[in-house]
Design an enzyme around this catalytic site. Structure first.
Site, PDB file in Angstrom:
ATOM      1  N   LEU A 156       1.330  27.131   6.634  1.00  0.00           N
ATOM      2  CA  LEU A 156       1.525  26.012   5.773  1.00  0.00           C
ATOM      3  C   LEU A 156       0.548  25.086   6.010  1.00  0.00           C
ATOM      4  O   LEU A 156       0.029  24.130   5.200  1.00  0.00           O
ATOM      5  CB  LEU A 156       2.991  25.305   6.111  1.00  0.00           C
ATOM      6  CG  LEU A 156       4.148  25.997   5.684  1.00  0.00           C
ATOM      7  CD1 LEU A 156       5.472  25.333   6.239  1.00  0.00           C
ATOM      8  CD2 LEU A 156       4.358  26.221   4.201  1.00  0.00           C
TER       9      LEU A 156
ATOM     10  N   ASP B 169       0.598   7.930  15.481  1.00  0.00           N
ATOM     11  CA  ASP B 169      -0.084   8.670  14.700  1.00  0.00           C
ATOM     12  C   ASP B 169       0.514   8.644  13.285  1.00  0.00           C
ATOM     13  O   ASP B 169       0.249   9.746  12.857  1.00  0.00           O
ATOM     14  CB  ASP B 169      -0.303   9.884  15.349  1.00  0.00           C
ATOM     15  CG  ASP B 169      -1.442  10.611  14.962  1.00  0.00           C
ATOM     16  OD1 ASP B 169      -2.369   9.934  14.364  1.00  0.00           O
ATOM     17  OD2 ASP B 169      -1.528  12.045  15.286  1.00  0.00           O
TER      18      ASP B 169
END
Ligand SMILES: *[C@@H]1O[C@H](CO)[C@@H](O)[C@H](O)[C@H]1NC(C)=O
Ligand SMILES: *[C@@H]1O[C@H](CO)[C@@H](O)[C@H](O)[C@H]1NC(C)=O
Ligand SMILES: *[C@@H]1O[C@H](CO)[C@@H](O)[C@H](O)[C@H]1NC(C)=O
Ligand SMILES: *[C@@H]1O[C@H](CO)[C@@H](O)[C@H](O)[C@H]1NC(C)=O
Length: 501
Positions: free
Chosen positions: A332, A451
């Protein structure tokens, strides 16, 4: 068949017993114990005993239904709260507290936080001041029988619960009890907030609970509960008719102006949020690059109160089969922590399998179990759920729920560019903020993500956002912790952001 009938009969007789006069209603709905231990046991026990004794005194001598106490000498302070449903007599309230007291001490010795919720009362203590807190999620317990005229019952039930949610925060003491006639009977219902909440928090807590408990309709009874508030309805009386409160005056009064301020507040708040998020996307997160090590601030208190459960261990061979031997076709994406594969388990469940970058550092082994245990206990609808893990040799693998719509960057910069409408964008921004708030402020260990970027915001089949990759930095080998994250097919260009909005 006989067994079923017998069980039903017992259930029935048990249900119809509820609410008898002189009944402290100690049907246990929930017990949670912290998995953390207070630093100084003898100090902790003294404080716990002192604050529980305080609560007992307030209930018995001052005939209170709600009380808080704190005993904060030494290194292991204890804050405690008791609340009885207002329809209980003082004797019943004291009896309910006594039962809760015995039950709460059954947590492992020194557990620094715990709560017990009964039909009749709830008791909670923590090592810090939680008096103004509400929980992000509520629990539910539904009766097993459906009402006779289920449609009419559902409609009436929904109306009652909505009214209670609107009225209760406006009533002094945050408590309301109503009886509503329906075809062939009545609906008894109550709502209650901890008295130390603000009016807004009481409203927020009850609207969560209302949404939750409505899921029980058209069954004849249901309850929603968390540590900040409580809602219950039943066809069977659980308080006497003369204890109801007329909530009609609270349903309209001051509604318009408050509503106006709610709308203005909502719009302004929403705009500020949008601007903040936009700025953070534009300035702080110019690509999919990894930033510094996230910070953890242990809070020493257990907001969710739940005992930490160990993660599910997956078999390596199962994961290998599920991902067709980690084939490129199933890949993915590739993140800073390793490659992610789509996997289909034997039972048909689709999962995302993240193979962490491996290293020789023995530090990983030390941290893996405890980190994975922590992350797998983070549950929030805007955070990707870790389902389990697997270690084999040097390989460390994490198994997550699968997100049908991949990540947000695909919708902003990738092949599905410009396909989101304003409502969807707004929901994504709000959901992301909710997930972050939970991670930073509401989970019992503060996990600072540091993040957040579009490729870390995954989207489920309804395009609801779920934040991924939190809490993983400790799992990276030391020499790899400055890697930049690359997600297949993603090049973030700032000017596109400004164009799109
Ligand atoms: C633990 O608490 C007790 C009682 O408050 C105190 O006497 C003792 O010094 C404390 N011990 C430590 C190691 O802090
Ligand atoms: C606290 O109370 C419990 C139960 O009443 C008792 O067993 C225990 O000895 C008490 N501990 C302290 C430190 O007072
Ligand atoms: C406390 O736990 C023990 C053992 O698990 C159990 O036998 C006892 O009934 C429990 N006490 C209460 C008040 O729940
Ligand atoms: C309310 O009703 C109960 C029985 O249904 C009765 O025992 C009690 O005295 C009544 N209380 C008041 C204040 O009328």
């Amino acid at each position: 068949m006989k067994l079923v009938t017998l069980t039903l009969l017992m259930l029935w007789s048990w249900w119809s017993f509820e609410g008898a006069v002189g009944d402290p209603q100690t049907l246990l709905l929930k017990q949670d114990c912290s998995g953390f231990t207070a630093p100084n046991l003898s100090n902790f026990n003294q404080n716990l005993n002192a604050s529980l004794a305080d609560l007992r005194a307030e209930v018995s001598n001052q005939r209170k239904h709600f009380a808080t106490s704190q005993s904060t000498t030494g290194t292991s302070p204890v804050y405690a709260m008791i609340q009885c449903r207002n329809y209980l007599s003082n004797t019943d309230c004291a009896a309910c507290l006594a039962a809760a007291d015995a039950k709460i001490r059954n947590c492992s010795t020194g557990a620094n936080g715990a709560r017990v919720i009964y039909d009749g009362c709830f008791l909670r203590y923590e090592s810090n001041d939680f008096f103004a807190q509400i929980m992000p999620r509520s629990s539910i317990l539904c009766g097993s029988q459906s009402a006779d005229e289920s449609t009419a019952f559902s409609e009436a039930g929904q109306q009652v619960l909505t009214d209670l949610q609107i009225a209760t925060p406006k009533i002094t003491g945050y408590y309301a009890a109503t009886k509503t006639q329906v075809a062939g009977g009545a609906i008894y219902a109550i709502a209650q907030c901890a008295e130390t909440l603000t009016q807004d928090n009481c409203l927020e807590c009850l609207s969560n609970e209302q949404t939750t408990v409505q899921g029980c309709l058209p069954n004849t009874n249901g309850r929603a509960f968390d540590a900040g508030c409580f809602m219950r309805y039943s066809e069977t009386p659980f308080f006497s008719d003369n204890q109801t409160i007329d909530i009609a005056p609270f349903l309209n009064q001051g509604g318009r102006s408050t509503k106006k301020w709610f709308i203005i507040g909502g719009v302004v708040g929403g705009l500020v949020l949008v601007v903040i998020l936009l700025l953070s996307f534009l300035i702080i997160i110019p690509g999919c690059r990894r930033s510094q090590i996230p910070k953890r601030v242990p809070r020493g208190n257990i907001l969710e109160g739940t005992q930490l459960k160990g993660p599910t261990k997956f078999k390596y061979s199962d994961l290998k089969a599920a991902t067709k031997n980690f084939s490129e076709k199933n890949k993915l994406g590739e993140g800073g922590f390793g490659a992610v594969y789509k996997g289909t388990m034997k039972n048909g469940k689709v999962v995302a399998v993240k193979k962490l970058i491996s290293g020789n550092s023995s530090k990983i082994d030390d941290d893996f179990e405890s980190e994975v245990m922590l992350i797998s206990n983070v549950h929030h609808r805007n955070l990707v759920q870790l389902l389990g893990c697997c270690s084999k040799g040097q390989d460390r693998i994490l198994v997550y729920e699968y997100m049908a719509n991949n990540s947000l960057d695909k919708f902003l910069f990738g092949n599905r560019r410009c396909s989101l409408n304003w409502k969807q964008r707004y929901d994504i921004i709000l959901g992301t903020a909710r997930g972050l708030t939970y991670l930073h402020e509401e989970f019992h260990v503060s996990i600072i993500h540091r993040d957040i970027k579009s490729c870390n915001i995954l989207l489920d089949e309804e395009l609801q956002p779920k934040i991924s990759d939190f809490g993983l930095v400790k799992l990276l080998p030391e020499d790899k912790s400055h890697l930049s994250t690359r997600f297949a097919g993603t090049v973030a260009r700032n000017h596109k952001w400004s164009k799109e909005y």
